[in-house]
Structure formats: structure tokens, C-alpha cells
Design a protein around this motif. Structure first.
Motif, PDB file in Angstrom:
ATOM      1  N   LYS A   1      -0.887  -5.810  -5.715  1.00 30.28           N
ATOM      2  CA  LYS A   1       0.061  -4.970  -5.328  1.00 30.28           C
ATOM      3  C   LYS A   1       0.091  -4.727  -4.341  1.00 30.28           C
ATOM      4  O   LYS A   1      -0.048  -4.480  -3.078  1.00 30.28           O
ATOM      5  N   ASP A   2       1.891  -5.455  -3.086  1.00 33.05           N
ATOM      6  CA  ASP A   2       1.654  -4.985  -2.433  1.00 33.05           C
ATOM      7  C   ASP A   2       1.632  -3.776  -1.827  1.00 33.05           C
ATOM      8  O   ASP A   2       1.126  -3.761   0.148  1.00 33.05           O
ATOM      9  N   SER A   3       1.822  -3.384  -1.762  1.00 32.53           N
ATOM     10  CA  SER A   3       2.628  -1.712  -1.158  1.00 32.53           C
ATOM     11  C   SER A   3       0.238  -1.109  -1.359  1.00 32.53           C
ATOM     12  O   SER A   3       0.897   0.524  -0.591  1.00 32.53           O
ATOM     13  N   ASN A   4       0.140  -1.218  -1.718  1.00 30.60           N
ATOM     14  CA  ASN A   4      -1.623  -1.348  -1.592  1.00 30.60           C
ATOM     15  C   ASN A   4      -2.584  -2.729  -1.866  1.00 30.60           C
ATOM     16  O   ASN A   4      -3.412  -2.474  -2.582  1.00 30.60           O
ATOM     17  N   SER A   5      -2.358  -4.062  -0.374  1.00 33.59           N
ATOM     18  CA  SER A   5      -2.786  -4.550  -1.046  1.00 33.59           C
ATOM     19  C   SER A   5      -4.587  -4.914  -1.228  1.00 33.59           C
ATOM     20  O   SER A   5      -5.282  -5.574  -0.901  1.00 33.59           O
TER      21      SER A   5
ATOM     22  N   VAL B   1       9.292  -4.420  -7.362  1.00 33.54           N
ATOM     23  CA  VAL B   1       7.576  -3.827  -6.398  1.00 33.54           C
ATOM     24  C   VAL B   1       7.556  -5.473  -6.526  1.00 33.54           C
ATOM     25  O   VAL B   1       7.044  -6.214  -6.708  1.00 33.54           O
TER      26      VAL B   1
ATOM     27  N   GLU C   1      14.708  -1.250  -8.887  1.00 39.49           N
ATOM     28  CA  GLU C   1      13.769  -0.900  -7.866  1.00 39.49           C
ATOM     29  C   GLU C   1      12.575  -2.133  -8.196  1.00 39.49           C
ATOM     30  O   GLU C   1      12.804  -2.705  -8.986  1.00 39.49           O
TER      31      GLU C   1
END
Length: 126
Positions: A101-105, A84, A82
Motif C-alpha cells: 500500500k502506498d500509504s505504508n510502503s 487507494v 476515495e
């Protein structure tokens, strides 16, 4: 009958709590940092320990953020393959920083003082 229900629910909650507390954390195998001028990959145990501690001890900052370009783009690769992605913002003078975090910018993750210092010291060597 009611007593059995309460005991069953308590047992389930206890098992969930035990699982959350003892589940293994995924192992980081490499961290790649990309800046405007260079790309560096860290795989040695000492560097991985610094990044791992920094990621695991961040403090969530309330509210949404709107910031400029990061100091580094950071890709963290775990043993299960994985990857991240983070934006890493560091101030080398004050030795402070934060991650996004890119998934929760929209959420900023503030680095603890110790982690910021360790990261700036590590990255200053290169």
C-alpha cells in the motif's frame, strides 16, 4: 457502585465489538492497473469481486521490505470516491504475489494463494 461500572464498561466494549463486526465495507467501483506498456480499468462485477477478495484477505508480512519495481501500479476507487494506491507484484509462473500500500510502503501484504491464482488468471486474459 462497582457493579454498575463493570456493566457499563462491558456494554461499551460490546457495542464497539458489534460496530467493528457489522460496519459496512466500502464498495469498490473500479480498479485501474498500470504496467510499463498499458493501462486497464476494471469495472465489471466479476473482476471487482476478485480484486476485493484479494485486498480483504491479504496477510501482513513481518518486517520492512525493499523490492524492485512492481508488476502493476493499482488504483482502487471506492464508492465514496476515495482512491487507494497499491503496488501489485505478481509472478505469473508460480501464481503468487503481494501488495504494498502506498500509504505504508514498508509493509508487504502477501496475497492468499487463491487470490493470487484468480488475479493471474484474470490478468492473463488481457
Amino acid at each position: 457502585m462497582r457493579k454498575i461500572g463493570i456493566i457499563s464498561i462491558s456494554l461499551i466494549l460490546l457495542l464497539v465489538l458489534i460496530y467493528v463486526l457489522v460496519r459496512p465495507n466500502p464498495e469498490i467501483v473500479s480498479v485501474t492497473l498500470t504496467s510499463e506498456t498499458a493501462e486497464t480499468t476494471y469495472t465489471d462485477n466479476d473482476s471487482i469481486r476478485v480484486f476485493n477478495h484479494a485486498i480483504r484477505t491479504v496477510k501482513k508480512v513481518r518486517g520492512a521490505v525493499d523490492v524492485g519495481p512492481p508488476t502493476y501500479r493499482m488504483n482502487v476507487t471506492y464508492a465514496d470516491t476515495e482512491v487507494v494506491r497499491f503496488s501489485l507484484y505478481l509472478d505469473f509462473k508460480t501464481k503468487s504475489g503481494f501488495l504494498i500500500k502506498d500509504s505504508n510502503s514498508e509493509k508487504m501484504l502477501k496475497l492468499k494463494d487463491r487470490s493470487s491464482k484468480e488475479l493471474t488468471d484474470l490478468l492473463s486474459k488481457d
